[in-house]
Design a protein around this motif. Sequence first.
Motif, PDB file in Angstrom:
ATOM      1  N   THR A  51      54.615   3.484  92.832  1.00 48.51           N
ATOM      2  CA  THR A  51      53.638   2.440  92.505  1.00 48.51           C
ATOM      3  C   THR A  51      52.809   2.811  91.281  1.00 48.51           C
ATOM      4  O   THR A  51      52.357   1.939  90.556  1.00 48.51           O
ATOM      5  N   PRO A  54      55.529   3.039  86.637  1.00 44.83           N
ATOM      6  CA  PRO A  54      56.409   1.873  86.664  1.00 44.83           C
ATOM      7  C   PRO A  54      57.869   2.148  86.310  1.00 44.83           C
ATOM      8  O   PRO A  54      58.745   1.416  86.724  1.00 44.83           O
ATOM      9  N   TYR A  55      58.150   3.199  85.565  1.00 46.24           N
ATOM     10  CA  TYR A  55      59.531   3.502  85.189  1.00 46.24           C
ATOM     11  C   TYR A  55      60.275   4.256  86.283  1.00 46.24           C
ATOM     12  O   TYR A  55      61.465   4.487  86.163  1.00 46.24           O
ATOM     13  N   LYS A  57      61.810   3.760  89.415  1.00 47.44           N
ATOM     14  CA  LYS A  57      62.284   2.685  90.291  1.00 47.44           C
ATOM     15  C   LYS A  57      63.661   3.041  90.847  1.00 47.44           C
ATOM     16  O   LYS A  57      64.682   2.729  90.239  1.00 47.44           O
ATOM     17  N   ARG A  95      50.261   9.787  83.639  1.00 47.24           N
ATOM     18  CA  ARG A  95      50.865   8.537  83.187  1.00 47.24           C
ATOM     19  C   ARG A  95      50.598   8.316  81.695  1.00 47.24           C
ATOM     20  O   ARG A  95      51.486   7.959  80.929  1.00 47.24           O
TER      21      ARG A  95
END
Length: 133
Positions: A51, A54-55, A57, A95
């Motif tokens: 969460t 974002p990359y 996944k 991040r």
Amino acid sequence: MRKFAAEKTNKQTNTEAMALNLNKNLKLYYSIKEVAEMFGLNESTLRYWETEFPYLKPKTTGPNKVRQYTEKDIEQIRLIHNLVKVRGFKLAAARKMINANRDGSDRKAEVLTRLIDIRSELQLMKQQLDGLQ
């Protein structure tokens, strides 16, 4: 007869190809449990990182949305783990650093992993040498 010869040639080619990839891992997907164990993390930590980054996944399959991590996903986790758990960055800072310096962060994680491997090898050699005395 031709079919048999073609099958034999294909088997030889497959065997030769497999022989060339001895050092590579043949597994395509890893479960969340396997990945968590690789890094000494809880499964919930990995879910949370998905969460926050974002990359990251992993592929999900089936009605239960079972996560399947690829080698690329594991490299992303290795980078995040290096920044957050090893170097002590907060998630937001990790991040930000990854987004700002993608290649440099990846390279640092690779170098750190390689240095840890070399250190383990040297420690093993030292133990073996100590055993000879």
